[in-house]
Design an enzyme around this catalytic site. Structure first.
Site, short mmCIF file in Angstrom:
data_model
loop_
_atom_site.label_atom_id
_atom_site.label_comp_id
_atom_site.label_asym_id
_atom_site.label_seq_id
_atom_site.Cartn_x
_atom_site.Cartn_y
_atom_site.Cartn_z
N ASP A 70 0.82 -1.20 0.00
CA ASP A 70 0.00 0.00 0.00
C ASP A 70 0.87 1.26 0.00
O ASP A 70 1.76 1.41 0.83
CB ASP A 70 -0.90 -0.02 1.24
CG ASP A 70 -2.17 0.79 1.08
OD1 ASP A 70 -2.10 1.88 0.50
OD2 ASP A 70 -3.23 0.33 1.54
N THR A 110 -7.05 3.32 -2.36
CA THR A 110 -6.82 1.92 -2.00
C THR A 110 -7.83 0.96 -2.61
O THR A 110 -7.46 -0.06 -3.21
CB THR A 110 -6.82 1.77 -0.47
OG1 THR A 110 -5.71 2.51 0.06
CG2 THR A 110 -6.71 0.31 -0.06
N ASN A 131 -12.90 4.52 -2.14
CA ASN A 131 -12.93 3.79 -0.88
C ASN A 131 -14.34 3.79 -0.33
O ASN A 131 -14.78 2.84 0.31
CB ASN A 131 -11.98 4.44 0.14
CG ASN A 131 -10.51 4.22 -0.21
OD1 ASN A 131 -10.17 3.28 -0.91
ND2 ASN A 131 -9.67 5.12 0.28
N LYS A 193 -6.37 -4.10 6.10
CA LYS A 193 -7.60 -3.41 5.71
C LYS A 193 -8.59 -4.39 5.11
O LYS A 193 -8.21 -5.28 4.32
CB LYS A 193 -7.31 -2.32 4.68
CG LYS A 193 -6.38 -1.22 5.15
CD LYS A 193 -6.14 -0.22 4.03
CE LYS A 193 -5.19 0.90 4.45
NZ LYS A 193 -4.95 1.86 3.35
N ASP A 305 1.21 2.49 4.00
CA ASP A 305 0.28 3.59 3.71
C ASP A 305 0.08 4.47 4.93
O ASP A 305 0.07 5.70 4.83
CB ASP A 305 -1.05 3.00 3.25
CG ASP A 305 -2.07 4.08 2.89
OD1 ASP A 305 -1.86 4.77 1.88
OD2 ASP A 305 -3.07 4.21 3.62
N HIS A 309 1.14 8.39 4.91
CA HIS A 309 0.17 9.47 5.09
C HIS A 309 0.63 10.44 6.18
O HIS A 309 0.52 11.66 6.03
CB HIS A 309 -1.19 8.89 5.48
CG HIS A 309 -2.07 8.60 4.31
ND1 HIS A 309 -2.61 9.59 3.51
CD2 HIS A 309 -2.53 7.42 3.81
CE1 HIS A 309 -3.35 9.03 2.57
NE2 HIS A 309 -3.32 7.72 2.72
N ASP A 352 -1.05 -0.15 -4.71
CA ASP A 352 -2.40 0.30 -5.06
C ASP A 352 -2.44 1.76 -5.48
O ASP A 352 -3.40 2.21 -6.10
CB ASP A 352 -3.36 0.07 -3.90
CG ASP A 352 -2.90 0.71 -2.60
OD1 ASP A 352 -1.73 1.15 -2.51
OD2 ASP A 352 -3.71 0.76 -1.66
N HIS A 486 -3.03 11.08 -1.45
CA HIS A 486 -2.94 10.62 -2.84
C HIS A 486 -4.35 10.68 -3.42
O HIS A 486 -5.31 11.00 -2.73
CB HIS A 486 -2.41 9.18 -2.88
CG HIS A 486 -3.12 8.26 -1.93
ND1 HIS A 486 -4.30 7.63 -2.23
CD2 HIS A 486 -2.82 7.91 -0.65
CE1 HIS A 486 -4.69 6.91 -1.20
NE2 HIS A 486 -3.82 7.08 -0.22
#
Length: 555
Positions: A70, A110, A131, A193, A305, A309, A352, A486
């Site tokens: 990710d 994602t 998402n 996730k 990820d 972030h 992703d 993103h």
């Protein structure tokens, strides 16, 4: 789509109907005996009919391992290459490495990336448009995998509304694999996730597992089974996440307990270690790759990820977790080698999406970028529509880049929907640092500027679930108040690794531009199964080792 032609030196399969008997057989020399001519003619005729039209049989891989990391930008392979000594090093030296692989949709998030990975479909076909999105039928926001018809199994949310792949409208490689052998193959998805475990593994997956932050356990839903498998419960009973209490990473020490500890683990390289350990247990318990059929294991490493972030691609933490990802993959490959034999494992790795630099970091190096004021788009559009059409709550959704307008209010005021959408778009376009604005009508009709950005915007639009107005900011600008994010069509968000490694794969760099959508049809061809139903990609035949692998063809 880019790269539709065959690379030099790679022969395409010739359709059966184009084959013809050689003229020297049709007009055989007179001195040959009739029975000799007949034998030769029959032999060549059978060879022409049977061999060139089919791949010379070779054993399929026992296990396909599809890995998504990710938020792993492509340039992480370059920037930290000298420090990769294990899994990524193995992929980069023994795999087919595509240096210019891009996502072809908006937004780059994602759920869409993971749904594209093994379906080959764009959101315009798969129906996975984000998402989450505003569902007009229910008047509420839904996630890409939310499903009230099933229940969560395990964790703190046991018995509550669950998750499933039902919102995905197309098949995946796993689905087609199971259809091809009447369900004997197994397909399992694993991630931190839910969407990252569920969407790549498909509708017919035997299981999908994800992490519960409140209990530190791996959970699933009744979509797959009525109770968690015994091996999953046994893994959870070991409380592996608790073993990280007291651990250190970078400048921090994990002294928390319970949910705070589990969140800290998720936000560190230790989350990836948990996923890898759970994947090992799944391979052992489900005997993946050990049953005489081809199985599929999808693994998504989510912690990259979370770190990205919070701190951005230029941070020491992202550097460190990237190197540790190499180590985690090395551990995984070492395990698979002992359990299945890596010569029997086909690996494909991608990400992703990418990520933008932190705006403040960019500004310090004299690059463009910045942060948009909170609610700037919704407040601006709301004010313009109130002034033009009267009072009312004109926007139904919380997103700044995808506006769902209030259709009930539009009908109540007897207004034309397209006209209101255009008014909203013009208002948004007046905001500083907005680069493009598209209405649903423009995207439906293709009435857009003919360039890469517009194509990707259209690929991201599915009419039944799409918004009324879409915004794209200028490069490096974002709506996030802190950290980074993103979602754009720009290279830093769309350029990702694509690497194939295993039996039948020709190692080396491949510089031609490809789409991530090409992964699914390539895997389908390698496995000898139907291409997933929504795939828009091409088969990456240039990586097939036709001399030594599954795809050797008769010449």
């Amino acid at each position: 789509m880019e790269g539709r032609h065959s690379p030099a030196g790679v022969r395409r399969a010739v359709p059966l109907e184009t084959y013809r008997l050689p003229t020297n057989l049709l007009f055989a020399r007179r001195y040959r005996k009739p029975e000799e001519i007949l034998k030769r003619t029959l032999a060549v005729f059978l060879a022409v009919l049977i061999v060139p039209a089919a791949i010379i049989a070779a054993e399929k891989p026992k296990l396909v391992v599809a890995i998504a990391v990710d938020q792993f930008r492509y340039d992480y392979l370059l920037r930290f290459r000298a420090e990769y000594k294990q899994g990524l090093d193995r992929l980069l030296t023994r795999g087919a490495v595509f240096t210019n692989a891009y996502y072809q949709h908006f937004p780059t998030v994602t759920a869409i990336g993971h749904s594209t990975f093994l379906s080959g479909a764009t959101p315009s076909i798969s129906g996975i448009v984000g998402n989450d999105w505003f569902e007009r039928e229910t008047g509420k926001s839904v996630t890409s995998v939310s499903d009230d018809a099933v229940k969560i199994l395990g964790g703190a949310g046991a018995g509550e509304g669950g998750a499933s792949p039902r919102r995905l409208l197309v098949s995946t490689v796993g689905d087609e694999l199971k259809i091809s052998d009447s369900g004997r193959s197994r397909a399992i998805g694993i991630s931190m996730k839910d969407r990252s475990a569920i969407l790549p593994s498909g509708h017919m997956a035997d299981a999908a597992f994800w992490f519960d932050h409140k209990t530190g356990s791996f959970i699933s839903s009744t979509y797959y089974f009525s109770e968690l498998p015994a091996w999953t419960s046994a893994f959870n009973a070991e409380h592996p996440a608790d073993h990280y209490k007291g651990s250190k990473w970078m400048s921090g020490r994990f002294d928390q307990a319970g949910e705070n500890l589990y969140n800290a683990v998720y936000n560190s390289p230790f989350g990836n270690e948990l996923v890898e350990a759970f994947a090992e247990r799944a391979v052992e318990a489900e005997k993946l790759g050990q049953r005489g059929v081809t199985d599929l294991l999808t693994i998504s490493f989510s912690s990259n990820d979370s770190v990205g972030h919070a701190l951005g691609p230029d941070s020491p933490e992202v550097h460190d977790i990237s190197v540790r990802t190499d180590q985690v993959l090395g551990t995984l490959f070492q395990f698979l080698d002992a359990k299945v034999g890596m010569e029997n494992v086909l690996v494909v790795l991608t990400a992703d999406h990418g990520v933008s630099p932190v705006p403040e970091v960019n500004q310090a190096r004299k690059m463009p970028g910045g942060r948009m004021p909170p609610r700037i788009v919704r407040d601006t559009v709301q004010a313009v529509l109130v002034k033009k059409y009267g009072e009312g709550n004109w926007i139904s959704s919380p997103s700044e880049h995808s506006l769902y307008l209030n259709l009930e209010l539009i009908r109540e005021k007897k207004l034309d929907r397209a006209e209101v959408n255009q008014a909203a778009a013009e208002a948004a376009m007046g905001i500083s640092h907005v680069a493009r604005v598209y209405t649903r009508e423009q995207l439906m009709k293709g009435a857009v500027l003919e360039d890469q950005i517009s194509r990707r915007m259209m690929n991201g639009f599915y009419e039944r679930r799409g918004a009324d107005v879409y915004l794209l900011l200028e490069p490096y600008w974002m709506f996030s108040a802190d950290g980074t994010t993103h979602g754009t069509t720009y290279s830093y968000d769309a350029h990702v690794p694509v690497i194939f490694m295993g039996p039948g794969i020709k190692a080396g760099p491949f510089d031609e531009t490809i789409a991530v959508n090409d992964i699914a049809p390539t895997l389908a061809t390698l496995l000898g199964i139907e291409t997933p139903s929504g795939s828009v990609g091409r088969v990456l035949g240039e990586i097939f080792d036709r001399k030594n692998g599954n795809h050797k063809r008769a010449e």
